[in-house]
Write a protein that holds these residues in place. Structure first.
Motif, PDB file in Angstrom:
ATOM      1  N   GLY A  96       0.819  -1.201   0.000  1.00 50.82           N
ATOM      2  CA  GLY A  96       0.000   0.000   0.000  1.00 50.82           C
ATOM      3  C   GLY A  96       0.856   1.255   0.000  1.00 50.82           C
ATOM      4  O   GLY A  96       0.562   2.235  -0.703  1.00 50.82           O
ATOM      5  N   HIS A  97       1.941   1.224   0.768  1.00 50.30           N
ATOM      6  CA  HIS A  97       2.847   2.370   0.822  1.00 50.30           C
ATOM      7  C   HIS A  97       3.578   2.534  -0.507  1.00 50.30           C
ATOM      8  O   HIS A  97       3.832   3.658  -0.960  1.00 50.30           O
ATOM      9  N   VAL A  98       3.917   1.427  -1.137  1.00 52.85           N
ATOM     10  CA  VAL A  98       4.578   1.489  -2.435  1.00 52.85           C
ATOM     11  C   VAL A  98       3.665   2.133  -3.483  1.00 52.85           C
ATOM     12  O   VAL A  98       4.079   2.997  -4.250  1.00 52.85           O
ATOM     13  N   LYS A  99       2.414   1.730  -3.505  1.00 55.04           N
ATOM     14  CA  LYS A  99       1.491   2.129  -4.568  1.00 55.04           C
ATOM     15  C   LYS A  99       0.781   3.459  -4.318  1.00 55.04           C
ATOM     16  O   LYS A  99       0.220   4.039  -5.242  1.00 55.04           O
ATOM     17  N   HIS A 100       0.812   3.941  -3.085  1.00 60.88           N
ATOM     18  CA  HIS A 100       0.079   5.176  -2.774  1.00 60.88           C
ATOM     19  C   HIS A 100       0.988   6.185  -2.058  1.00 60.88           C
ATOM     20  O   HIS A 100       0.844   6.419  -0.845  1.00 60.88           O
ATOM     21  N   ILE A 159      13.158   2.393  -3.982  1.00 62.40           N
ATOM     22  CA  ILE A 159      13.562   1.461  -5.038  1.00 62.40           C
ATOM     23  C   ILE A 159      12.381   0.605  -5.486  1.00 62.40           C
ATOM     24  O   ILE A 159      12.207   0.343  -6.681  1.00 62.40           O
ATOM     25  N   ALA A 160      11.545   0.184  -4.538  1.00 63.10           N
ATOM     26  CA  ALA A 160      10.374  -0.624  -4.913  1.00 63.10           C
ATOM     27  C   ALA A 160       9.462   0.146  -5.860  1.00 63.10           C
ATOM     28  O   ALA A 160       8.938  -0.422  -6.828  1.00 63.10           O
ATOM     29  N   ALA A 167       5.985  -8.153  -8.521  1.00 63.96           N
ATOM     30  CA  ALA A 167       6.792  -9.223  -7.944  1.00 63.96           C
ATOM     31  C   ALA A 167       8.118  -8.667  -7.424  1.00 63.96           C
ATOM     32  O   ALA A 167       8.555  -9.008  -6.311  1.00 63.96           O
ATOM     33  N   SER A 168       8.757  -7.812  -8.195  1.00 62.60           N
ATOM     34  CA  SER A 168      10.024  -7.205  -7.762  1.00 62.60           C
ATOM     35  C   SER A 168       9.800  -6.278  -6.575  1.00 62.60           C
ATOM     36  O   SER A 168      10.619  -6.218  -5.646  1.00 62.60           O
ATOM     37  N   GLN A 169       8.704  -5.539  -6.594  1.00 65.31           N
ATOM     38  CA  GLN A 169       8.389  -4.655  -5.479  1.00 65.31           C
ATOM     39  C   GLN A 169       8.243  -5.450  -4.181  1.00 65.31           C
ATOM     40  O   GLN A 169       8.796  -5.073  -3.143  1.00 65.31           O
ATOM     41  N   ARG A 170       7.516  -6.541  -4.259  1.00 64.92           N
ATOM     42  CA  ARG A 170       7.316  -7.374  -3.068  1.00 64.92           C
ATOM     43  C   ARG A 170       8.628  -7.982  -2.576  1.00 64.92           C
ATOM     44  O   ARG A 170       8.869  -8.068  -1.367  1.00 64.92           O
ATOM     45  N   THR A 171       9.471  -8.389  -3.507  1.00 71.92           N
ATOM     46  CA  THR A 171      10.764  -8.966  -3.132  1.00 71.92           C
ATOM     47  C   THR A 171      11.592  -7.971  -2.338  1.00 71.92           C
ATOM     48  O   THR A 171      12.198  -8.304  -1.313  1.00 71.92           O
ATOM     49  N   ILE A 172      11.626  -6.730  -2.800  1.00 71.43           N
ATOM     50  CA  ILE A 172      12.397  -5.682  -2.122  1.00 71.43           C
ATOM     51  C   ILE A 172      11.832  -5.399  -0.737  1.00 71.43           C
ATOM     52  O   ILE A 172      12.578  -5.276   0.246  1.00 71.43           O
ATOM     53  N   ILE A 173      10.523  -5.316  -0.639  1.00 68.68           N
ATOM     54  CA  ILE A 173       9.884  -5.027   0.647  1.00 68.68           C
ATOM     55  C   ILE A 173      10.165  -6.137   1.656  1.00 68.68           C
ATOM     56  O   ILE A 173      10.554  -5.878   2.805  1.00 68.68           O
TER      57      ILE A 173
END
Length: 201
Positions: A96-100, A159-160, A167-173
């Motif tokens: 949620g923080h990544v996308k908003h 970076i995410a 998938a890459s965003q989740r991996t980084i988080i």
């Protein structure tokens, strides 16, 4: 027309909230005063009754956003270090923080713009960020660990957001969560080993 006491201060808070959401989403330099005030639902003239310039608005945003972050940490309901940490990692490092970005922390969104701002903005930023770092250091038991914790959180979100795939965003988080938990656990273990043993009674 007369307003009740505190009206101007409340209106200023509303302007900061609305403009903060917009600039975290679109960038500060790329957002004009007209767009900021439109987002807040007021005329551009109202802007200058609260802020002397756009740079003055940036300073106010830095101060209010970092204060809000400190208040969130203070409102963490958990007492033990592990529970407190798990709660904060879950609150910050999530999709949620990544996308908003509009609803998130100011640091991943505006850090680069603050670095290019004039000295008065950067000095205020340092002062306000240090307040948060000092409170975090008390929780984590280390100034260095508090700085590393802050930088890892912000860097992970930054970076995410740049990654094109979820998938890459989740991996980084998730990698950042595991790294921080491990680093802080190691610090706690090392601190316990260095602490003198109590003498037998």
């Amino acid at each position: 027309m007369r307003y009740k006491p505190g009206h101007k201060e409340e209106k200023r808070k509303e302007l900061l909230k609305a403009s903060g959401a917009l600039v975290k989403q679109s960038g500060f330099a790329a957002t004009g005063v007209d767009a900021l005030m439109q987002a807040a639902g007021v005329t551009s003239g109202a802007f200058y009754s609260h802020f002397s310039s756009k740079a003055d608005l940036l300073k106010a945003l830095v101060e209010s956003e970092l204060q809000a972050s400190r208040e969130m940490w203070a409102g963490n309901p958990h007492e033990t270090a592990e529970e407190w940490l798990n709660f904060e990692l879950g609150r910050y490092l999530n999709m949620g923080h990544v996308k908003h970005p509009d609803a998130g922390c100011v640091l991943p969104s505006l850090g680069a713009e603050i670095a290019r701002a004039d000295m008065s903005v950067r000095e205020l930023f340092e002062k306000e960020l240090r307040k948060g770092q000092e409170g975090l250091a008390q929780r984590l038991g280390s100034d260095d660990l508090a700085w590393a914790f802050l930088c890892q959180l912000v860097g992970a979100i930054l970076i995410a957001r740049a990654m094109p795939s979820e998938a890459s965003q989740r991996t980084i988080i998730e990698a950042s969560k595991h790294f921080l938990m491990d680093a802080i656990s190691r610090q706690a273990d090392d601190t316990g080993k260095r602490r003198p043993a109590k003498k037998a009674q």
